[in-house]
Design a protein around this motif. Sequence first.
Motif, PDB file in Angstrom:
ATOM      1  N   THR A   1      27.689 -12.906  41.253  1.00  0.00           N
ATOM      2  CA  THR A   1      28.297 -13.811  40.273  1.00  0.00           C
ATOM      3  C   THR A   1      27.986 -15.275  40.582  1.00  0.00           C
ATOM      4  O   THR A   1      28.539 -16.157  39.936  1.00  0.00           O
ATOM      5  CB  THR A   1      29.830 -13.635  40.261  1.00  0.00           C
ATOM      6  OG1 THR A   1      30.320 -13.844  41.600  1.00  0.00           O
ATOM      7  CG2 THR A   1      30.217 -12.239  39.806  1.00  0.00           C
ATOM      8  N   ASN A   2      27.126 -15.507  41.566  1.00  0.00           N
ATOM      9  CA  ASN A   2      26.818 -16.890  41.987  1.00  0.00           C
ATOM     10  C   ASN A   2      28.101 -17.707  42.111  1.00  0.00           C
ATOM     11  O   ASN A   2      28.287 -18.726  41.432  1.00  0.00           O
ATOM     12  CB  ASN A   2      25.847 -17.556  41.005  1.00  0.00           C
ATOM     13  CG  ASN A   2      25.374 -18.920  41.510  1.00  0.00           C
ATOM     14  OD1 ASN A   2      25.418 -19.198  42.708  1.00  0.00           O
ATOM     15  ND2 ASN A   2      24.929 -19.767  40.605  1.00  0.00           N
TER      16      ASN A   2
ATOM     17  N   GLY B   1      31.304 -20.035  43.065  1.00  0.00           N
ATOM     18  CA  GLY B   1      31.341 -21.476  43.261  1.00  0.00           C
ATOM     19  C   GLY B   1      32.479 -21.893  44.174  1.00  0.00           C
ATOM     20  O   GLY B   1      32.386 -21.811  45.377  1.00  0.00           O
TER      21      GLY B   1
ATOM     22  N   GLY C   1      31.171 -25.266  31.837  1.00  0.00           N
ATOM     23  CA  GLY C   1      30.440 -26.371  32.442  1.00  0.00           C
ATOM     24  C   GLY C   1      30.185 -27.435  31.396  1.00  0.00           C
ATOM     25  O   GLY C   1      29.698 -27.132  30.300  1.00  0.00           O
TER      26      GLY C   1
ATOM     27  N   ASN D   1      32.092 -28.761  36.344  1.00  0.00           N
ATOM     28  CA  ASN D   1      32.813 -27.510  36.072  1.00  0.00           C
ATOM     29  C   ASN D   1      34.240 -27.835  35.640  1.00  0.00           C
ATOM     30  O   ASN D   1      35.022 -28.370  36.414  1.00  0.00           O
ATOM     31  CB  ASN D   1      32.808 -26.662  37.350  1.00  0.00           C
ATOM     32  CG  ASN D   1      33.507 -25.323  37.218  1.00  0.00           C
ATOM     33  OD1 ASN D   1      33.667 -24.625  38.190  1.00  0.00           O
ATOM     34  ND2 ASN D   1      33.942 -24.949  36.026  1.00  0.00           N
TER      35      ASN D   1
ATOM     36  N   PRO E   1      27.279 -24.625  29.898  1.00  0.00           N
ATOM     37  CA  PRO E   1      27.428 -23.177  30.093  1.00  0.00           C
ATOM     38  C   PRO E   1      28.857 -22.721  29.776  1.00  0.00           C
ATOM     39  O   PRO E   1      29.808 -23.384  30.177  1.00  0.00           O
ATOM     40  CB  PRO E   1      27.122 -22.987  31.582  1.00  0.00           C
ATOM     41  CG  PRO E   1      27.437 -24.298  32.227  1.00  0.00           C
ATOM     42  CD  PRO E   1      27.188 -25.363  31.184  1.00  0.00           C
ATOM     43  N   ILE E   2      28.988 -21.597  29.083  1.00  0.00           N
ATOM     44  CA  ILE E   2      30.337 -21.097  28.779  1.00  0.00           C
ATOM     45  C   ILE E   2      31.010 -20.557  30.026  1.00  0.00           C
ATOM     46  O   ILE E   2      32.223 -20.393  30.058  1.00  0.00           O
ATOM     47  CB  ILE E   2      30.343 -20.023  27.665  1.00  0.00           C
ATOM     48  CG1 ILE E   2      29.559 -18.788  28.095  1.00  0.00           C
ATOM     49  CG2 ILE E   2      29.847 -20.598  26.345  1.00  0.00           C
ATOM     50  CD1 ILE E   2      29.916 -17.546  27.292  1.00  0.00           C
ATOM     51  N   SER E   3      30.242 -20.262  31.059  1.00  0.00           N
ATOM     52  CA  SER E   3      30.832 -19.931  32.356  1.00  0.00           C
ATOM     53  C   SER E   3      30.101 -20.672  33.459  1.00  0.00           C
ATOM     54  O   SER E   3      28.893 -20.561  33.590  1.00  0.00           O
ATOM     55  CB  SER E   3      30.773 -18.436  32.631  1.00  0.00           C
ATOM     56  OG  SER E   3      31.257 -18.188  33.948  1.00  0.00           O
ATOM     57  N   ALA E   4      30.872 -21.421  34.252  1.00  0.00           N
ATOM     58  CA  ALA E   4      30.269 -22.160  35.361  1.00  0.00           C
ATOM     59  C   ALA E   4      30.309 -21.354  36.641  1.00  0.00           C
ATOM     60  O   ALA E   4      29.445 -21.495  37.490  1.00  0.00           O
ATOM     61  CB  ALA E   4      30.993 -23.486  35.561  1.00  0.00           C
ATOM     62  N   GLU E   5      31.326 -20.481  36.786  1.00  0.00           N
ATOM     63  CA  GLU E   5      31.421 -19.775  38.059  1.00  0.00           C
ATOM     64  C   GLU E   5      31.997 -18.371  37.990  1.00  0.00           C
ATOM     65  O   GLU E   5      31.876 -17.619  38.948  1.00  0.00           O
ATOM     66  CB  GLU E   5      32.209 -20.606  39.086  1.00  0.00           C
ATOM     67  CG  GLU E   5      33.601 -21.000  38.633  1.00  0.00           C
ATOM     68  CD  GLU E   5      34.341 -21.862  39.684  1.00  0.00           C
ATOM     69  OE1 GLU E   5      33.741 -22.217  40.698  1.00  0.00           O
ATOM     70  OE2 GLU E   5      35.527 -22.158  39.450  1.00  0.00           O
ATOM     71  N   HIS E   6      32.597 -17.969  36.889  1.00  0.00           N
ATOM     72  CA  HIS E   6      33.200 -16.628  36.842  1.00  0.00           C
ATOM     73  C   HIS E   6      32.264 -15.568  36.296  1.00  0.00           C
ATOM     74  O   HIS E   6      32.439 -14.391  36.560  1.00  0.00           O
ATOM     75  CB  HIS E   6      34.491 -16.635  36.009  1.00  0.00           C
ATOM     76  CG  HIS E   6      35.555 -17.514  36.596  1.00  0.00           C
ATOM     77  ND1 HIS E   6      36.655 -17.919  35.883  1.00  0.00           N
ATOM     78  CD2 HIS E   6      35.679 -18.082  37.820  1.00  0.00           C
ATOM     79  CE1 HIS E   6      37.425 -18.701  36.649  1.00  0.00           C
ATOM     80  NE2 HIS E   6      36.845 -18.811  37.826  1.00  0.00           N
ATOM     81  N   GLY E   7      31.288 -15.983  35.526  1.00  0.00           N
ATOM     82  CA  GLY E   7      30.349 -15.027  34.956  1.00  0.00           C
ATOM     83  C   GLY E   7      30.713 -14.587  33.545  1.00  0.00           C
ATOM     84  O   GLY E   7      31.738 -14.999  32.990  1.00  0.00           O
ATOM     85  N   ILE E   8      29.848 -13.761  32.993  1.00  0.00           N
ATOM     86  CA  ILE E   8      29.957 -13.329  31.595  1.00  0.00           C
ATOM     87  C   ILE E   8      30.647 -11.973  31.497  1.00  0.00           C
ATOM     88  O   ILE E   8      31.563 -11.787  30.690  1.00  0.00           O
ATOM     89  CB  ILE E   8      28.548 -13.238  30.965  1.00  0.00           C
ATOM     90  CG1 ILE E   8      27.832 -14.592  31.044  1.00  0.00           C
ATOM     91  CG2 ILE E   8      28.643 -12.752  29.511  1.00  0.00           C
ATOM     92  CD1 ILE E   8      28.577 -15.761  30.430  1.00  0.00           C
TER      93      ILE E   8
ATOM     94  N   LEU F   1      28.090 -15.675  24.550  1.00  0.00           N
ATOM     95  CA  LEU F   1      26.950 -16.113  25.366  1.00  0.00           C
ATOM     96  C   LEU F   1      25.926 -16.898  24.544  1.00  0.00           C
ATOM     97  O   LEU F   1      25.256 -17.799  25.049  1.00  0.00           O
ATOM     98  CB  LEU F   1      26.307 -14.894  26.057  1.00  0.00           C
ATOM     99  CG  LEU F   1      25.218 -15.173  27.093  1.00  0.00           C
ATOM    100  CD1 LEU F   1      25.670 -16.157  28.157  1.00  0.00           C
ATOM    101  CD2 LEU F   1      24.759 -13.864  27.755  1.00  0.00           C
TER     102      LEU F   1
ATOM    103  N   SER G   1      25.502 -20.628  24.818  1.00  0.00           N
ATOM    104  CA  SER G   1      24.851 -21.256  25.979  1.00  0.00           C
ATOM    105  C   SER G   1      23.407 -20.813  26.183  1.00  0.00           C
ATOM    106  O   SER G   1      22.648 -21.509  26.862  1.00  0.00           O
ATOM    107  CB  SER G   1      25.631 -20.952  27.269  1.00  0.00           C
ATOM    108  OG  SER G   1      26.903 -21.526  27.240  1.00  0.00           O
TER     109      SER G   1
END
Lengths: 464, 464
Positions: free
Chosen positions: A151-152, A154, A350, A386, A417-424, A432, A435
């Motif tokens: 999930t990359n 953050g 983001g 973020n 981005p619609i998600s900076a750290e939690h994922g899709i 999605l 973004s």
Amino acid sequence: MDSQNAASDVYEALVAELGAENVTGNADIAHSHAGDWSEAARERPTLVVFPRTPPQVATALAILSRFGQKAVIQGGLTGLAGAATPQRGEVALSLAKLNSIEEFDDIGGTVTVQAGVTLEQMQTCVEEKGWFFPLDLGARGSCQIGGNASTNAGGNRVIRYGTMRDLVLGLEVALPDGSLMTMLNRVTKNTTGIDLKHLFIGAEGILGVITRLVLKLAPKPSSTVTALCALTSFSDAAALLKEMRLHLPTLSAFELMWQGFIDKAAEITGARQPFAERYPVYVLVELLGASDRQDRAQLEAFLQRALEQELVQDVIVAQSIEQARQLWDYRESVGEMLSRLKPHAAFDVGIPVASMDGFVASVQKTLQEKFPQQSHLFFGHLGDGNLHLLSGPYSTPGMLHEVEEVVYSAVGDVQGPISAEHGIGVIKKEFLHFSRSPQELALMGALKRLLDPNNVLNAGRVID
Amino acid sequence: MDSQNAASDVYEALVAELGAENVTGNADIAHSHAGDWSEAARERPTLVVFPRTPPQVATALAILSRFGQKAVIQGGLTGLAGAATPQRGEVALSLAKLNSIEEFDDIGGTVTVQAGVTLEQMQTCVEEKGWFFPLDLGARGSCQIGGNASTNAGGNRVIRYGTMRDLVLGLEVALPDGSLMTMLNRVTKNTTGIDLKHLFIGAEGILGVITRLVLKLAPKPSSTVTALCALTSFSDAAALLKEMRLHLPTLSAFELMWQGFIDKAAEITGARQPFAERYPVYVLVELLGASDRQDRAQLEAFLQRALEQELVQDVIVAQSIEQARQLWDYRESVGEMLSRLKPHAAFDVGIPVASMDGFVASVQKTLQEKFPQQSHLFFGHLGDGNLHLLSGPYSTPGMLHEVEEVVYSAVGDVQGPISAEHGIGVIKKEFLHFSRSPQELALMGALKRLLDPNNVLNAGRVID
């Protein structure tokens, strides 16, 4: 062959290769510790597989691909986007037993871990040896390193140390074709063709299963200095950030909170307002360094100048660990807010810093007009662009969806981005397109088909 | 249709779309400024195309793909691995005219540039505005940002700021199918599915042509402090690095030089040995900060302790810009060494720090035994695991190849990258198997076929 028989064939093939002790049949799943389906999830997996070695993960994938059996990858089950929640008919592949810390390099400052090691377990291990893994999350005790990479992840220290992607030097992945691709690079600079590990970091498990990782460590800091600043505007906060990044090189967190957030935090925690007056914007800063005395002196001198220049209106520099904790309590009351505002809409978008002030003003206005009874609380990691928004409570799914449309379309307008750290995962999939362009989504789909032609791995997550 | 006619069809199609002023025909190429073929290269391109906009790059690629016309991408022509050198029958696609700085975000600290902007042009532009782009190379005046990204450029400041990959927030690429994929993200945290930009960073142009980039800036430092340290062993250097990273947060360079390198540097530059005695290992350090006084005081106090602990044997802290330049002259005499040792073998390998001492000892011994008449000079960026070796002069290609075999197979033994920052291009392709597995090479090939099915773009570079 009906689906009952097919499931039984998959079970037998997995047991034959991995051993019965590592495959939990349907009947036992209610007693298993590997899933979040016992309470909240909609479906139970048909089986749970617990590989104990990287080759066993690859073997399990070969079997699943052969039978066209869809599988959900499960780490610590702390994700917020639903990617690890089983869908109908899926087998769960749990990394819980792939949990060894394999190698520690005290000279180069790296650690090689299996994907199922928890973040906290690894943090503790390296800190005992004088090193530091800077990524940190509230879920540290449960979340797994493999999931952090998928999930990359953050967190609060990205401004200094980067996201999970920046901390992963090497990766090993099991691919749907049953092979194991080992890329356990241990150096910062590597320019030997396409850097394939980035296909898997942040991909939420749709292309392969991360089995092992080499992580970059930092020397362990020995001092922490914390302060809360009150400001009159967002633009002052942006200017403060730039000055702090230059003059305070040990700056490790710069957490922005708008007035409404602090009001709610004070209400929830029962703490007082931090300052005698209320201010439009607050910033919580943290320095991680090697000398408490030196960092504190630098910070205090810096803040004195900032007060004189009226860039900052008031400050509290924590004088004790207890006082530092109290300052962080405002920021960390989010957990309690999430409970109180249920059913809520929670965002981790983001927003380019230059657009953030306008974004917050406009979205807040729209939401207050549409939903005057609800709370709309803004906070975020300013240095990373973020922004978090917590909005609720909402009584109907339709209202929640309307809030999501308002926020995500505004994010699309500023190309964030619609998600900076939690994922899709599954819950943001329908948004999605705000973004990522049709072309990007098509390329993601082509990569998915290239690596997982039978569509067995985390199918229906991120993209269709 | 013979190849002469085909070439003429390509020419006409390109002229029709891009205009005659942006396509240089074969007859004019000898007068063109866009290539390095005039002296050193083996082949001239059949045409040179100079797109002036990102859509024109995409259009050119569509035409080339339609005709199956192979093309070489050319940036500043400063690469060291031969990727931009034309091969027989190739059209050259030059980014030289795609050179605008499009947007500067003073609040968020980002800049959006076209690929053909030179590194120095961009550095100067942002520094005038109080920001700083930390990537720096000797070729800064000619090398282009697009090429920096395509080769994931490194340099001396990676220890603090990362490689080019870490500094690229957003990317736009023209693909061989003639489409333009715009992913101009401007925030640090973005977790919206597969991060496709990493397919193109470091890929040396085999998957697409980078047309625009969003880069992350740092606040501009206002002070530089430089010092040279003498040490008795590599292990002391590794320990010094860890301590410096912790205690000197503005540390921006940590350049290691072995004794033989300093000896040769002193000989070449005519400078004296830096210290009264000779030492096995030297480290050049640089701090980039906001206060010369503060950074100098911190560094001097740190080095005093290190001297007392005998971690460091002697030090020079530069007291002026001139003295700092003199210290850097040892390190930067590499350019002159390259000339004097021609024909040489030059390496930019990556060695895990824990293996570096043994690697240097063993490779040095082997090379000295095999080639006692030649110089074998070691230096590197210790914090990044990036080791350089310069060895020569060699009178035959066979000798050069033997040196390459010795070094690259030793790199393979410690699982390091055969290129840390220069790339593979054509000259290191035959050795890539020492760093990347057959499986990785196969996946790279599959990605190449997915994005460039006609194999028109930088064909034969990196992989076959």
